[in-house]
Enzyme design. Structure first.
Site, short mmCIF file in Angstrom:
data_model
loop_
_atom_site.label_atom_id
_atom_site.label_comp_id
_atom_site.label_asym_id
_atom_site.label_seq_id
_atom_site.Cartn_x
_atom_site.Cartn_y
_atom_site.Cartn_z
N SER A 254 61.52 64.47 18.80
CA SER A 254 62.05 63.38 19.61
C SER A 254 61.40 63.40 20.99
O SER A 254 60.73 64.34 21.37
CB SER A 254 63.56 63.54 19.77
OG SER A 254 63.83 64.64 20.62
N LYS A 255 61.63 62.34 21.72
CA LYS A 255 61.02 62.23 23.04
C LYS A 255 61.45 63.37 23.96
O LYS A 255 60.73 63.75 24.86
CB LYS A 255 61.38 60.89 23.67
CG LYS A 255 60.68 59.73 23.01
CD LYS A 255 61.02 58.41 23.67
CE LYS A 255 60.60 57.25 22.80
NZ LYS A 255 61.50 57.10 21.62
N ARG A 256 62.62 63.88 23.70
CA ARG A 256 63.13 64.96 24.54
C ARG A 256 62.23 66.20 24.53
O ARG A 256 62.18 66.95 25.50
CB ARG A 256 64.54 65.37 24.08
CG ARG A 256 65.65 64.62 24.77
CD ARG A 256 67.00 65.27 24.51
NE ARG A 256 67.15 66.55 25.19
CZ ARG A 256 67.32 67.70 24.57
NH1 ARG A 256 67.34 67.75 23.26
NH2 ARG A 256 67.46 68.81 25.26
N SER A 257 61.56 66.42 23.42
CA SER A 257 60.76 67.64 23.31
C SER A 257 59.55 67.63 24.25
O SER A 257 58.95 68.67 24.48
CB SER A 257 60.30 67.84 21.87
OG SER A 257 59.47 66.79 21.46
N GLY A 258 59.20 66.47 24.78
CA GLY A 258 58.14 66.43 25.78
C GLY A 258 56.73 66.39 25.22
O GLY A 258 55.79 66.19 25.96
#
Length: 485
Positions: A254-258
RNA sequence: GGCUCCAUGGUCAAGCGGUUAAGACAUCGCCCUUUCACGGCGGUAACAGGGGUUCAAAUCCCCUUGGAGUCACCA
């Protein structure tokens, strides 16, 4: 044998997810391995999610990664348009949806938001809804009446409640799902646009796609598409569902993982070739277990039958390693060109950047690593005199001070500040005094850099620094040792 | 929760009924060395559990367990 045609069909909603990139890559490889066509189709049927500039990202990313498409919005080879909003403007989807209605495989639905809402139920914290076929039972007259009155409608697929539907996937084999699980999904939305599910089937058929390559998240809904193909009497393409790529927590990236998008990775200093190479190995393994591949070599070697079924964790560590391999193998001029901006960012004085680049090359995995390796060239950092103490070199603060004092006059006299000349000078000095090389080099390197680790040895650093700067650093070090010891 | 899929070291993964169960990353140690790195050599580390089938199972079947995906007028 029919010509292999695959497609990559992203929706223009933002940066390109690495999962999508891999799907694109596999689609490309499958086509190119067989000398077939790789097409690009833009799935912009959701106007709300459309992002300005996303189209450019798609083109840029594909080109950058080397996945050149043979057909697409910019290269119409007779199967166009290749943008779904343009296709819907031509009425393509509605026309096919109506055919399904005639066959009884689809029907108009006039249910409003409120009614649909009431169908929802919460299970295990998640909202789920299965349509109850309410509008299926409307008579032809009732339907016509509502249509004439301008009541908003959607068109739904009609899936029976009994029986099962199965399909064949090249990777996962036969998959069979009870029809009761298959919702009467919407084919045409109330705004007249098709849903992904429907547009995909119609376009893949019209564009003569032979191999549908897509992510594993579509696996459980694939039977619905199969029903559509069968209802139309169309040939079902070969399905190739790719295993998921997950983060360290084994969840969908996900986008959270960077690092979920290709451009995130570029921002972090990764090379396109390394990213493509790494991502190719996530879920696929060549017969000979090789790991480093150019795109061309991948085309040669890729056999989708060797794909794995289980999800793969995106391992930054291994990507970093691979990126490092690409850097070591890179042409020196190219490496210099790419590294220069990063070097300039931390060093403002004029030094031999070419030499610095070569120093740094085997020591980094990613360009941003450069900064902390070379910051001492700009200025000696604050450091503790304990750094002069090294047990393997048998050095101490006192011994270092002594060596530096002895060596300083020699270095003042020395005119040739090339690495070789300096090395010869200092090794000879060590020999004369019966010192070990390290006993001499360690304090000099420390004095010149103020760092425990540097990307090169003492004399290489002095060469770059030049005589004047070297001497001033050594004098400062002597002073520091005198005061603090 | 229903459905679907998946299950070999920490990670990526070879393996398709008989192997001392590869290799790579990471990790640890040694060597090389003007530090670090590169490079070289070596070590630790895996078939989720239980039942079958078979002379023989990591490989085939079933169950359990675990994980993931999916269940939108998003794709």
């Amino acid at each position: 044998m029919e010509r292999v045609r695959t497609r990559f069909a992203p929706s223009p909603t933002g940066r390109m997810h690495v999962g999508n990139l891999r799907t694109a890559l596999y689609a490309y490889l499958i086509a190119k391995h067989e000398g077939g066509d790789f097409l690009l189709r833009i799935e912009d049927t959701d106007q709300e999610r459309f992002m300005e500039g996303a189209l450019e990202i798609i083109y840029r990313t594909l080109e950058h990664a080397g996945l050149e498409h043979d057909e697409g919005p910019d290269k119409d080879k007779g199967y166009g348009p290749y943008v779904q909003s343009e296709r819907q403007a031509k009425g393509i989807y509605l026309e096919y949806a109506k055919k399904l209605i005639e066959k009884g495989e689809a029907y108009y639905c006039f249910c409003d938001k409120e009614r649909l809402e009431s169908l929802k139920q919460v299970v295990a914290g998640k909202e789920i809804a299965i349509y109850d076929k309410h509008c299926l039972h409307l008579s032809k007259e009732e339907v016509q009446q509502k249509l004439d009155a301008g009541v908003p409608y959607v068109i739904r697929q009609n899936v029976p409640n009994e029986g099962t539907t199965k399909f064949e996937d090249e990777i996962y084999g036969t998959i069979e799902v009870p029809n009761a699980e298959l919702d009467d999904m919407i084919l045409i939305k109330s705004d007249g646009f098709p849903t992904y599910n429907f547009a995909n089937v119609v376009d893949d058929h019209l564009m003569e796609i032979t191999h549908v390559v897509r992510g594993n998240e579509y696996l459980s809904s694939a039977p619905k598409y199969n029903r559509l193909y069968n209802a139309f009497g169309w040939k079902v393409p070969v399905y190739v569902h790719c295993p998921l790529i997950t983060d360290e927590e084994h969840k969908k990236l996900s986008k959270r993982s960077g690092h979920s998008s290709y451009e995130d990775l570029l921002d972090q200093g990764f090379l396109p070739e390394a990213i493509v190479n790494y991502v190719a190995l996530l879920g696929w393994c060549p017969a000979d277990n090789r790991e480093i591949f150019t795109l061309k070599e991948l085309v040669e070697a890729f056999d989708y039958h060797h794909m794995s079924k289980s999800p793969a964790v995106f391992d930054m560590n291994k990507l970093r390693w691979m990126n490092g391999e690409y850097m070591k193998a890179m042409d020196p001029d190219k490496f210099y060109e790419l590294a220069l901006p990063y070097i300039r960012k931390t060093i403002t004085r004029e030094l031999d950047f070419r030499k610095i680049a070569e120093m740094v090359r085997t020591r980094i995995e990613v360009f941003p690593d450069i900064a902390e390796l070379i910051d001492f060239f700009e200025a000696v950092p604050e450091y503790d005199v304990s750094m002069y103490t090294h047990k393997k070199m048998k050095t101490t603060g006192e011994s270092s001070l002594q060596v530096l004092r002895e060596v300083l006059p020699l270095l003042e006299k020395q005119e040739d500040y090339s690495n070789d000349a300096l090395y010869e000078l200092l090794v000879n000095f060590a020999k004369e005094h019966e010192y070990k090389n390290g006993y001499v080099m360690w304090p000099i390197r420390t004095a010149a850099s103020g760092k425990q680790m540097t990307p090169a040895g003492a004399t290489e650093i002095m060469e770059i620094l030049g005589k004047e700067e070297t001497l001033s650093r050594l004098r400062a070090a002597i002073e520091k040792l005198e005061n603090e010891n």
